[in-house]
Design a protein around this motif. Structure first.
Motif, short mmCIF file in Angstrom:
data_model
loop_
_atom_site.label_atom_id
_atom_site.label_comp_id
_atom_site.label_asym_id
_atom_site.label_seq_id
_atom_site.Cartn_x
_atom_site.Cartn_y
_atom_site.Cartn_z
N ARG A 8 0.58 -0.86 -0.27
CA ARG A 8 -0.23 0.02 -0.34
C ARG A 8 0.41 1.65 -0.01
N ASN A 9 0.31 1.51 -0.72
CA ASN A 9 1.29 3.42 -1.49
C ASN A 9 0.21 5.01 -0.10
N ILE A 10 0.97 4.76 0.38
CA ILE A 10 0.16 5.78 1.05
C ILE A 10 0.93 7.22 2.11
N PRO A 11 1.72 8.61 0.80
CA PRO A 11 1.86 9.07 1.66
C PRO A 11 1.65 10.04 3.09
N GLY A 12 2.56 9.73 3.76
CA GLY A 12 2.64 10.88 5.29
C GLY A 12 2.48 9.18 6.36
N LEU A 13 2.06 8.08 5.68
CA LEU A 13 2.34 7.27 6.71
C LEU A 13 2.96 7.29 7.57
N GLY A 14 4.50 7.24 7.84
CA GLY A 14 5.53 7.09 8.42
C GLY A 14 5.00 8.18 9.37
N ASP A 15 4.18 9.02 8.83
CA ASP A 15 4.88 10.56 10.35
C ASP A 15 3.61 10.57 11.02
N MET A 16 2.29 9.41 10.72
CA MET A 16 1.02 9.16 11.03
C MET A 16 1.29 8.93 13.13
N ASP A 17 0.49 9.39 13.99
CA ASP A 17 0.99 9.44 15.58
C ASP A 17 0.15 7.70 15.95
N LYS A 18 0.29 7.14 16.55
CA LYS A 18 -0.66 5.45 17.08
C LYS A 18 -1.47 6.51 16.88
N GLU A 19 -2.68 7.29 17.23
CA GLU A 19 -3.76 6.90 17.22
C GLU A 19 -4.71 6.99 16.31
N THR A 20 -3.50 7.86 14.65
CA THR A 20 -4.31 8.00 13.83
C THR A 20 -4.16 6.12 13.24
N LEU A 21 -2.98 5.55 13.92
CA LEU A 21 -2.72 4.15 12.91
C LEU A 21 -3.83 3.15 13.72
N ARG A 22 -4.37 3.36 15.07
CA ARG A 22 -5.07 3.12 15.47
C ARG A 22 -6.36 3.00 14.62
N GLU A 23 -6.72 4.12 14.28
CA GLU A 23 -8.34 4.16 13.47
C GLU A 23 -7.81 3.37 12.63
N ILE A 24 -6.78 3.81 11.68
CA ILE A 24 -7.09 2.44 10.84
C ILE A 24 -7.03 1.58 11.11
N SER A 25 -6.60 0.58 11.69
CA SER A 25 -6.43 -1.01 12.43
C SER A 25 -7.98 -1.31 12.88
N ALA A 26 -8.27 -0.22 13.39
CA ALA A 26 -9.98 -0.24 13.74
C ALA A 26 -11.21 -0.50 12.42
N LYS A 27 -10.28 0.31 11.26
CA LYS A 27 -11.45 0.22 10.15
C LYS A 27 -11.01 -1.00 10.30
N SER A 28 -10.48 -1.49 9.44
CA SER A 28 -9.79 -2.68 9.29
C SER A 28 -10.49 -3.88 9.36
N ASN A 29 -10.12 -3.69 10.68
CA ASN A 29 -11.42 -5.26 11.48
C ASN A 29 -11.86 -4.98 11.58
N ALA A 30 -13.25 -3.83 11.79
CA ALA A 30 -14.59 -3.63 10.78
C ALA A 30 -15.14 -4.33 9.55
N VAL A 31 -13.81 -3.43 9.07
CA VAL A 31 -14.60 -4.40 7.34
C VAL A 31 -14.03 -5.75 7.28
N VAL A 32 -13.37 -6.65 7.92
CA VAL A 32 -13.07 -8.29 8.27
C VAL A 32 -13.91 -8.71 8.59
N ALA A 33 -14.73 -7.99 10.14
CA ALA A 33 -15.68 -8.90 11.09
C ALA A 33 -17.23 -8.12 10.38
N SER A 34 -16.86 -7.93 8.99
CA SER A 34 -18.50 -7.53 7.96
C SER A 34 -18.30 -8.28 6.55
N LEU A 35 -16.87 -9.15 6.66
CA LEU A 35 -16.81 -10.16 4.81
C LEU A 35 -18.08 -10.72 5.21
N SER A 36 -18.31 -11.77 4.24
CA SER A 36 -19.13 -12.99 4.71
C SER A 36 -17.74 -13.89 3.93
#
Length: 91
Positions: A8-36
């Motif tokens: 995944r190419n995500i400009p600025g990713l390396g500068d994201m704070d832990k809270e932003t990375l936590r939010e990205i992780s939570a969103k990914s978890n929610a998507v995984v949980a919604s998959l059939s």
């Protein structure tokens, strides 16, 4: 089940704070949980403006569906065919 590396190419990713990375992780978890379909996010590695993720899914198409549903880039999805490491040197 096959495993895939997702680049995944995500400009600025390396500068994201832990809270932003936590939010990205939570969103990914929610998507995984919604998959059939069976799907597991194993881990991700952040390297500057790129993220390399290891996902377990039935196909590369399933990985692309996860990315689309979550709004994540998936610039390249490649199936892992062999794992090697220090243990590989043993006879």
């Amino acid at each position: 089940m096959p495993q895939f590396v997702v680049e995944r190419n995500i400009p600025g990713l390396g500068d994201m704070d832990k809270e932003t990375l936590r939010e990205i992780s939570a969103k990914s978890n929610a998507v995984v949980a919604s998959l059939s379909e069976p799907y597991t996010w194993i881990t991700s590695y952040v390297t500057g403006d790129k993220m390399y993720c290891v996902h377990e899914a039935e196909s590369a198409d399933a990985v692309y569906r996860h990315a689309e549903k979550g709004g994540f880039p998936a610039d390249r999805v490649t199936e892992i065919t062999t794992l090697i490491g220090p243990h590989s040197a043993a006879r």
